[in-house]
Design an enzyme around this catalytic site. Structure first.
Site, PDB file in Angstrom:
ATOM      1  CG  HIS A 260     -56.860  72.720  10.430  1.00  0.00           C
ATOM      2  ND1 HIS A 260     -57.282  71.449  10.175  1.00  0.00           N
ATOM      3  CD2 HIS A 260     -57.933  73.391  10.915  1.00  0.00           C
ATOM      4  CE1 HIS A 260     -58.555  71.340  10.504  1.00  0.00           C
ATOM      5  NE2 HIS A 260     -58.990  72.497  10.948  1.00  0.00           N
ATOM      6  CB  CYS A 261     -57.189  70.005   6.306  1.00  0.00           C
ATOM      7  SG  CYS A 261     -57.374  69.312   7.957  1.00  0.00           S
ATOM      8  CB  ILE A 262     -57.845  72.427   1.940  1.00  0.00           C
ATOM      9  CG1 ILE A 262     -59.067  71.606   2.372  1.00  0.00           C
ATOM     10  CG2 ILE A 262     -57.808  72.506   0.414  1.00  0.00           C
ATOM     11  CD1 ILE A 262     -60.385  72.187   1.956  1.00  0.00           C
ATOM     12  CG  ASP A 265     -53.928  67.525   5.152  1.00  0.00           C
ATOM     13  OD1 ASP A 265     -53.103  68.064   5.912  1.00  0.00           O
ATOM     14  OD2 ASP A 265     -55.033  67.102   5.535  1.00  0.00           O
TER      15      ASP A 265
END
Length: 418
Positions: A260-262, A265
């Protein structure tokens, strides 16, 4: 009766925060739009594996309540917004949940309240998106009538060493006074509070953390491809390089980036850069490298099966389709792109993953293999995509007819490595 804290959004970020505050003795409630999430919590069923059912039971016994009624916000001294931030269908930042949360809160904002955003976004979101909505809906001014800040979430699902309490907490405020109120709130919940110069600095720090990971993963992936071209053992290269005690951060290659980040973001960073007329050439290049990896995996699989006629009609077993080891989360997993690439080449796919009950790729379910030993013995090719602890390297090496290890964990000369 007043509440010390209302957490807006009870997902993988909000629920651990609510638990942390409950353990610290604060009166806590959670507001979430999902009736299922709320009802499950009241039955002792957490929305994230990082909070155990016993911990939910303790929270409920201490007075924690979860609700879909926004009226709970009226009683809050502090509201922390922990809603998802993802991408639209065309890859642009999607701040829809932040805006919706802000509109919901704005009509219930009262003087003296502290509002903190933890959702990841691009620099300027707290001041340029959240603040105007809160001020227009309430008639109050941030920094004068209520306190506003940003504190990026640093939740790492499945991490047994670093959790919400012992991971340093970066905080910031719309004004210096706001920052003091944000720091005072978190200092009772975490071991270390780091005060950023402002909300933009804190927002940028979060994006830098995950963009740093993206760039370094892309680097070792490209190194792995190059080493194979030269006949160099990339895993030995990585092992040797990692022995340097300074100036080197160890990363390992794999089938791509997930979670859910790399994958998300750095897109926020690129979007903000584009709006400012700036080009992050290195970040764009990192995405290009990581996005090529699934097709590279499929090409390697075809080469390994070349003597048997290639991928067309071959049975390929995928081991581990979640984005991270031992975590039941498929969001952004590179396994999806790998599966699509293999299907384009005509492979007949099955998957095994103790953390995933189903694996649906481009609308078509991939059959689940429940008997690992039987699946290993039957598949023409087994591809290890995620190194869950249950995948014992020696067992895989012995049982698989042909094994392609993309994680560098299975020894043996008969095993193909990335």
């Amino acid at each position: 009766m007043g509440l010390d804290l209302v957490v807006l959004g009870l997902g993988y970020v909000g629920l651990p925060l609510a638990r942390l505050a409950s353990v610290a003795g604060l009166s806590v409630a959670g507001y979430d739009l999902s009736p299922t999430v709320v009802s499950d919590l009241h039955r002792g069923r957490p929305s994230t594996p990082d909070v155990a059912p016993a911990e939910i039971a303790a929270m409920l016994a201490a007075g924690f309540q979860a609700t879909t009624d926004p009226a709970v916000l009226d009683a809050a001294d502090t509201v922390v917004i922990c809603v998802p931030t993802g991408l639209t269908s065309d890859g642009a930042p999607d701040l829809g949940h932040i805006r919706a949360a802000a509109h919901t809160l704005s009509t219930r904002l009262r003087p003296g309240m502290l509002v903190v955003l933890e959702s990841t976004s691009y620099p300027g979101t707290t001041d340029e998106v959240l603040r105007p909505i809160l001020e227009r809906g309430s008639g109050l001014r941030a920094g004068e009538d209520f306190h506003l800040g940003f504190s990026p979430e640093r939740i790492d699902p499945g991490n047994r060493r670093y959790g919400p309490r012992n991971t340093p907490k970066v905080i910031s405020g719309h004004t210096p006074l706001c920052a003091k109120h944000v720091a005072a709130f978190y200092q009772d919940l975490v071991d270390t509070v780091i005060v950023a110069g402002g909300t933009r600095e804190a927002e940028m720090a979060k994006l830098l953390e995950n963009t740093h990971r993206l760039v370094n993963i892309a680097l070792v992936n490209e190194v792995a491809v190059f080493c194979r071209l030269l006949g160099i053992d990339v895993w030995d290269v990585l092992h040797c390089a990692a022995t340097k005690p300074y100036g080197y951060s160890a990363f390992t290659p794999g089938p791509g980036v997930g979670g859910h980040c790399i994958p998300v973001d750095p897109r926020y960073l690129l979007s903000k850069a584009e709006s400012a007329g700036f080009t992050f050439s290195l970040v764009n290049a990192a995405f290009q490298v990581t996005e090529r990896m699934p097709e590279y995996i499929a090409d390697r699989a075809g080469e390994l099966l070349a003597e048997a006629g290639g991928l067309a009609g071959a049975e390929v077993l995928l081991l581990g389709v979640t984005y991270k080891p031992d975590v039941p989360d498929l969001r952004g997993s590179p396994a999806f792109a790998v599966a699509e690439a293999l299907r384009r080449h005509g492979a007949d796919l099955r998957f095994h993953d103790p953390f995933a009950a189903e694996f649906v790729v481009a609308g078509a379910p991939v059959p689940r293999e429940l008997d690992l030993a039987a699946g290993l013995g039957r598949a023409d090719l087994t591809i290890l995509l995620q190194n869950h602890r249950c995948y014992q390297p020696n067992r895989l090496a012995r049982a698989a007819r042909l094994l392609f290890d993309t994680r560098g964990t299975v020894p043996g000369g008969s095993v193909a490595h990335l």
